[in-house]
Design a protein around this motif. Structure first.
Motif, mmCIF file in Angstrom:
data_model
loop_
_atom_site.group_PDB
_atom_site.id
_atom_site.type_symbol
_atom_site.label_atom_id
_atom_site.label_comp_id
_atom_site.label_asym_id
_atom_site.label_seq_id
_atom_site.Cartn_x
_atom_site.Cartn_y
_atom_site.Cartn_z
ATOM 1 N N SER A 109 2.533 -9.762 -7.322
ATOM 2 C CA SER A 109 2.806 -8.470 -6.694
ATOM 3 C C SER A 109 1.799 -7.408 -7.124
ATOM 4 O O SER A 109 1.536 -7.230 -8.320
ATOM 5 C CB SER A 109 4.215 -8.004 -7.050
ATOM 6 N N TYR A 110 1.296 -6.682 -6.124
ATOM 7 C CA TYR A 110 0.332 -5.611 -6.371
ATOM 8 C C TYR A 110 0.715 -4.377 -5.556
ATOM 9 O O TYR A 110 0.972 -4.480 -4.357
ATOM 10 C CB TYR A 110 -1.078 -6.032 -5.963
ATOM 11 N N MET A 111 0.724 -3.217 -6.210
ATOM 12 C CA MET A 111 0.824 -1.960 -5.497
ATOM 13 C C MET A 111 -0.572 -1.352 -5.437
ATOM 14 O O MET A 111 -1.252 -1.256 -6.453
ATOM 15 C CB MET A 111 1.781 -0.979 -6.189
ATOM 16 N N GLU A 141 10.390 -2.460 7.161
ATOM 17 C CA GLU A 141 11.464 -2.356 6.177
ATOM 18 C C GLU A 141 11.204 -3.262 4.984
ATOM 19 O O GLU A 141 11.507 -2.919 3.843
ATOM 20 C CB GLU A 141 12.816 -2.697 6.818
ATOM 21 N N THR A 142 10.682 -4.445 5.261
ATOM 22 C CA THR A 142 10.314 -5.383 4.205
ATOM 23 C C THR A 142 8.920 -5.925 4.503
ATOM 24 O O THR A 142 8.438 -5.849 5.638
ATOM 25 C CB THR A 142 11.311 -6.556 4.106
ATOM 26 N N ALA A 143 8.291 -6.492 3.495
ATOM 27 C CA ALA A 143 6.945 -7.028 3.664
ATOM 28 C C ALA A 143 6.941 -8.197 4.644
ATOM 29 O O ALA A 143 7.923 -8.929 4.771
ATOM 30 C CB ALA A 143 6.398 -7.485 2.308
ATOM 31 N N GLU A 196 1.455 -11.505 1.813
ATOM 32 C CA GLU A 196 2.342 -10.584 2.516
ATOM 33 C C GLU A 196 1.906 -9.147 2.242
ATOM 34 O O GLU A 196 1.299 -8.866 1.202
ATOM 35 C CB GLU A 196 3.798 -10.771 2.061
ATOM 36 N N ILE A 197 2.219 -8.251 3.182
ATOM 37 C CA ILE A 197 1.861 -6.843 3.016
ATOM 38 C C ILE A 197 2.976 -5.938 3.508
ATOM 39 O O ILE A 197 3.817 -6.333 4.302
ATOM 40 C CB ILE A 197 0.561 -6.477 3.780
ATOM 41 N N ASN A 198 2.949 -4.720 2.995
ATOM 42 C CA ASN A 198 3.732 -3.631 3.557
ATOM 43 C C ASN A 198 2.994 -2.341 3.228
ATOM 44 O O ASN A 198 2.125 -2.321 2.349
ATOM 45 C CB ASN A 198 5.156 -3.587 3.021
ATOM 46 N N ILE A 199 3.315 -1.269 3.928
ATOM 47 C CA ILE A 199 2.599 -0.009 3.773
ATOM 48 C C ILE A 199 3.588 1.142 3.839
ATOM 49 O O ILE A 199 4.509 1.138 4.662
ATOM 50 C CB ILE A 199 1.528 0.173 4.871
ATOM 51 N N PHE A 255 0.833 -1.188 0.000
ATOM 52 C CA PHE A 255 0.000 0.000 0.000
ATOM 53 C C PHE A 255 0.881 1.257 0.000
ATOM 54 O O PHE A 255 1.764 1.383 0.847
ATOM 55 C CB PHE A 255 -0.908 0.034 1.232
ATOM 56 N N VAL A 256 0.632 2.151 -0.925
ATOM 57 C CA VAL A 256 1.290 3.457 -0.960
ATOM 58 C C VAL A 256 0.167 4.483 -0.793
ATOM 59 O O VAL A 256 -0.630 4.713 -1.706
ATOM 60 C CB VAL A 256 2.054 3.672 -2.274
#
Length: 202
Positions: free
Chosen positions: A147-149, A97-99, A82-85, A50-51
């Protein structure tokens, strides 16, 4: 004979009208087919990065709804996803720092929502998305997962062409960009262009 003539006329008139239909088909998860424990072993997960815009115009009810929406999204992920924001205004702030893997959907959603509430929009925050998008793409392109943004913004930026060029020049171009524009001032043309060139959707 008269009835056949009328029917033919109706068909001809229908053909001259413009119609469109958009359908998204999502295959069932492995968990529904082979059971959740077996699905975890298959490793066919997804990475969602997520951005999210946290500029001043995102304050109030808009931010509350955004936080809730991200939380609901995470609760519906699978345990091998997996996720990151990354939150951005004129600066950026990363959740991790990483997903990380979504081992417990509910607790992960609660953790993310608490973090987003603590780091909500600042009154004078701008909209600079080039750097956070580049960082997100680096992680997404290196992942072995689908992969998805997910780009969420309510504003417009000055470097749309540079951002589009960056996406086009990405080495593997495996990442699909899903864009969500909020309000009447976001640049929908730019968001649609990003989604189209990455085989995503708006």
């Amino acid at each position: 004979t008269q009835q056949m003539t009328d029917d033919s006329k109706d068909v001809e008139e229908t053909r001259t009208q413009d119609h469109s239909l958009c359908v998204f088909l999502t295959p069932p998860s492995h968990a529904h087919i082979v059971g959740e424990s077996a699905a975890d072993k298959l490793g066919n997960g997804r990475l969602f990065y997520f951005v999210i815009d946290r500029s001043g115009s995102m304050r109030g009810a808009v931010w509350t709804q955004t936080v809730r929406g991200v939380g609901d999204f995470i609760k519906n992920l699978h345990r091998n996803d997996e996720i990151n924001i990354c939150l951005f205004d004129h600066e950026y702030l990363m959740w991790k720092e990483t997903a990380i893997a979504v081992n417990d959907q509910v607790s992960t959603a609660q953790s993310v929502m608490q973090w987003m509430r603590r780091n909500g929009p600042d009154e004078f925050g701008g909209t600079a998305m080039m750097t956070p998008m580049r960082m997100a793409l680096q992680q997404l392109e290196q992942s072995q997962l689908m992969s998805y943004m997910v780009l969420v913004t309510d504003g417009s930026v000055e470097d749309e062409q540079a951002i589009c060029s960056m996406v086009q020049q990405t080495q593997n171009r495996k990442t699909r960009i899903l864009t969500l524009g909020i309000g009447m001032y976001c640049n929908l043309y730019f968001l649609r262009a990003l989604a189209k060139m990455s085989r995503g959707f708006t």
